[in-house]
Design a protein around this motif. Sequence first.
Motif, PDB file in Angstrom:
ATOM      1  N   MET A 177       0.845  -1.187   0.000  1.00 33.62           N
ATOM      2  CA  MET A 177       0.000   0.000   0.000  1.00 33.62           C
ATOM      3  C   MET A 177       0.882   1.239   0.000  1.00 33.62           C
ATOM      4  N   THR A 178       0.537   2.191  -0.841  1.00 38.89           N
ATOM      5  CA  THR A 178       1.264   3.451  -0.946  1.00 38.89           C
ATOM      6  C   THR A 178       0.332   4.590  -0.559  1.00 38.89           C
ATOM      7  N   MET A 179       0.815   5.513   0.265  1.00 37.45           N
ATOM      8  CA  MET A 179       0.024   6.681   0.640  1.00 37.45           C
ATOM      9  C   MET A 179       0.623   7.926  -0.005  1.00 37.45           C
ATOM     10  N   ARG A 180      -0.256   8.806  -0.543  1.00 31.53           N
ATOM     11  CA  ARG A 180       0.195  10.040  -1.157  1.00 31.53           C
ATOM     12  C   ARG A 180      -0.534  11.218  -0.528  1.00 31.53           C
ATOM     13  N   ARG A 181       0.209  12.283  -0.234  1.00 30.75           N
ATOM     14  CA  ARG A 181      -0.367  13.497   0.332  1.00 30.75           C
ATOM     15  C   ARG A 181       0.182  14.698  -0.438  1.00 30.75           C
ATOM     16  N   TYR A 182      -0.712  15.556  -0.928  1.00 32.88           N
ATOM     17  CA  TYR A 182      -0.315  16.770  -1.629  1.00 32.88           C
ATOM     18  C   TYR A 182      -1.037  17.960  -1.012  1.00 32.88           C
ATOM     19  N   SER A 183      -0.282  19.010  -0.702  1.00 28.94           N
ATOM     20  CA  SER A 183      -0.875  20.196  -0.095  1.00 28.94           C
ATOM     21  C   SER A 183      -1.085  21.310  -1.121  1.00 28.94           C
ATOM     22  N   ARG A 184      -0.792  21.036  -2.380  1.00 33.78           N
ATOM     23  CA  ARG A 184      -1.067  22.007  -3.434  1.00 33.78           C
ATOM     24  C   ARG A 184      -1.393  21.282  -4.731  1.00 33.78           C
ATOM     25  N   GLN A 185      -2.014  22.008  -5.630  1.00 31.46           N
ATOM     26  CA  GLN A 185      -2.407  21.392  -6.891  1.00 31.46           C
ATOM     27  C   GLN A 185      -1.167  20.991  -7.683  1.00 31.46           C
ATOM     28  N   THR A 186      -1.194  19.816  -8.271  1.00 35.21           N
ATOM     29  CA  THR A 186      -0.082  19.374  -9.107  1.00 35.21           C
ATOM     30  C   THR A 186      -0.331  19.770 -10.559  1.00 35.21           C
ATOM     31  N   PRO A 187       0.722  19.915 -11.342  1.00 38.02           N
ATOM     32  CA  PRO A 187       0.519  20.120 -12.778  1.00 38.02           C
ATOM     33  C   PRO A 187       0.001  18.833 -13.405  1.00 38.02           C
ATOM     34  N   PRO A 188      -0.601  18.900 -14.584  1.00 46.12           N
ATOM     35  CA  PRO A 188      -0.982  17.661 -15.277  1.00 46.12           C
ATOM     36  C   PRO A 188       0.267  16.830 -15.548  1.00 46.12           C
ATOM     37  N   ILE A 189       0.271  15.586 -15.105  1.00 46.32           N
ATOM     38  CA  ILE A 189       1.464  14.736 -15.211  1.00 46.32           C
ATOM     39  C   ILE A 189       1.170  13.536 -16.104  1.00 46.32           C
ATOM     40  N   PRO A 190       1.834  13.412 -17.252  1.00 50.14           N
ATOM     41  CA  PRO A 190       1.666  12.209 -18.084  1.00 50.14           C
ATOM     42  C   PRO A 190       2.241  10.991 -17.363  1.00 50.14           C
ATOM     43  N   VAL A 191       1.456   9.944 -17.243  1.00 52.17           N
ATOM     44  CA  VAL A 191       1.864   8.738 -16.535  1.00 52.17           C
ATOM     45  C   VAL A 191       1.350   7.518 -17.296  1.00 52.17           C
ATOM     46  N   VAL A 192       1.849   6.362 -16.921  1.00 50.41           N
ATOM     47  CA  VAL A 192       1.248   5.096 -17.344  1.00 50.41           C
ATOM     48  C   VAL A 192       0.653   4.465 -16.096  1.00 50.41           C
ATOM     49  N   LEU A 193      -0.670   4.430 -16.020  1.00 46.55           N
ATOM     50  CA  LEU A 193      -1.330   3.838 -14.866  1.00 46.55           C
ATOM     51  C   LEU A 193      -1.022   2.343 -14.807  1.00 46.55           C
ATOM     52  N   SER A 194      -0.659   1.866 -13.646  1.00 44.63           N
ATOM     53  CA  SER A 194      -0.435   0.428 -13.469  1.00 44.63           C
ATOM     54  C   SER A 194      -1.714  -0.198 -12.936  1.00 44.63           C
ATOM     55  N   PRO A 195      -1.876  -1.521 -13.085  1.00 41.36           N
ATOM     56  CA  PRO A 195      -3.047  -2.172 -12.485  1.00 41.36           C
ATOM     57  C   PRO A 195      -3.074  -1.897 -10.982  1.00 41.36           C
ATOM     58  N   SER A 196      -4.062  -1.157 -10.537  1.00 39.49           N
ATOM     59  CA  SER A 196      -4.073  -0.715  -9.147  1.00 39.49           C
ATOM     60  C   SER A 196      -5.458  -0.241  -8.741  1.00 39.49           C
ATOM     61  N   PHE A 197      -5.578  -0.015  -7.440  1.00 42.14           N
ATOM     62  CA  PHE A 197      -6.818   0.442  -6.823  1.00 42.14           C
ATOM     63  C   PHE A 197      -6.447   1.612  -5.929  1.00 42.14           C
ATOM     64  N   CYS A 198      -6.958   2.808  -6.230  1.00 41.97           N
ATOM     65  CA  CYS A 198      -6.592   4.008  -5.483  1.00 41.97           C
ATOM     66  C   CYS A 198      -7.822   4.578  -4.799  1.00 41.97           C
ATOM     67  N   LEU A 199      -7.749   4.727  -3.491  1.00 38.29           N
ATOM     68  CA  LEU A 199      -8.843   5.275  -2.703  1.00 38.29           C
ATOM     69  C   LEU A 199      -8.529   6.726  -2.344  1.00 38.29           C
ATOM     70  N   VAL A 200      -9.429   7.639  -2.674  1.00 39.08           N
ATOM     71  CA  VAL A 200      -9.256   9.062  -2.362  1.00 39.08           C
ATOM     72  C   VAL A 200      -9.896   9.338  -1.006  1.00 39.08           C
ATOM     73  N   LEU A 201      -9.065   9.691  -0.018  1.00 37.25           N
ATOM     74  CA  LEU A 201      -9.568   9.989   1.322  1.00 37.25           C
ATOM     75  C   LEU A 201      -9.934  11.462   1.470  1.00 37.25           C
ATOM     76  N   GLN A 202      -9.151  12.332   0.836  1.00 41.29           N
ATOM     77  CA  GLN A 202      -9.419  13.771   0.856  1.00 41.29           C
ATOM     78  C   GLN A 202      -9.033  14.356  -0.493  1.00 41.29           C
ATOM     79  N   GLY A 203      -9.660  15.482  -0.845  1.00 45.20           N
ATOM     80  CA  GLY A 203      -9.327  16.146  -2.086  1.00 45.20           C
ATOM     81  C   GLY A 203      -9.945  15.449  -3.284  1.00 45.20           C
ATOM     82  N   SER A 204      -9.361  15.666  -4.448  1.00 46.76           N
ATOM     83  CA  SER A 204      -9.872  15.047  -5.670  1.00 46.76           C
ATOM     84  C   SER A 204      -8.752  14.900  -6.682  1.00 46.76           C
TER      85      SER A 204
END
Length: 283
Positions: free
Chosen positions: A1-28
């Motif tokens: 399990m990986t946790m991510r926290r951001y306190s400011r808006q990120t720029p649009p980031i090109p990525v390759v999504l991996s097979p995963s399940f991401c739960l949004v606890l706060q923000g969007s």
Amino acid sequence: MTMRRYSRQTPPIPVVLSPSFCLVLQGSKKIHSGDHILFAREGDFLTSLIALPAIAQVNADTLDTQPYIGLRIDFTIQEIASVITDSGLRVRPREKHSNAAFIGKADLELLALFVRLLMLLDKPEEEIIFLSGLIKQEMIFKLLTGEYCHLFFQQVFFDQQAEGIGKAISWIKDHYARSFTMEELANATNMSVSGLHHKFKAVTSMGPLQYQKQLRLQEARRLLISGQMDVTNASLEVGYVSSSQFNREYRRLFGLPPLQDVKEVKRQASAGLIEYVESGSFR
């Protein structure tokens, strides 16, 4: 399990999504894949069933008072298939393919499983390894028997079929660094050209050649950011024979020429706007 926290808006980031399940606890979070746009808000989960090129951005809705917090669990199709086999679940196929990335709403039972995972953090290592595996299996089972079960089952069918989109996606990933025609891909997957293109776009929101192009450019960017290759060698490594075409398509996807883009990525990383590991992969 990986946790991510951001306190400011990120720029649009090109990525390759991996097979995963991401739960949004706060923000969007907003995901843009091909012509498909997904918005994941507090209490939503975002799932990708395949390696899927996309543009990801954490939004600034409430970041001043409520930072974005997300939890991600990676999984494999083998883990899903194992739960289906061990539990004796009966799969009901759907005739129509759904997109391989989708948003769902987490219920209380699913949230409780994440809480149980977090409670393991202070436990001995052997307890963490054993119990986290069991909780992950239970989580997959809940997803396979809940409201969104048909969306999770579809990837199992893609990979089990001798013919189908799963085989096409695997073929492109194995051959992305060389040119191919739609006819060649159709023959490799025992599908008609029109049927392949229609079903492929329904699942990935992009055509096979666009999918290949984005995999090429994402890999080239990874090589450049990690410092493994210069621009010329990176473009050749991923299958480009024309440096001008590579630079043009790179700029179209990432917004800047290769060298400027690498500098900007490192600037954003040093400012804490984005995070990437030594391999050049984004988190």
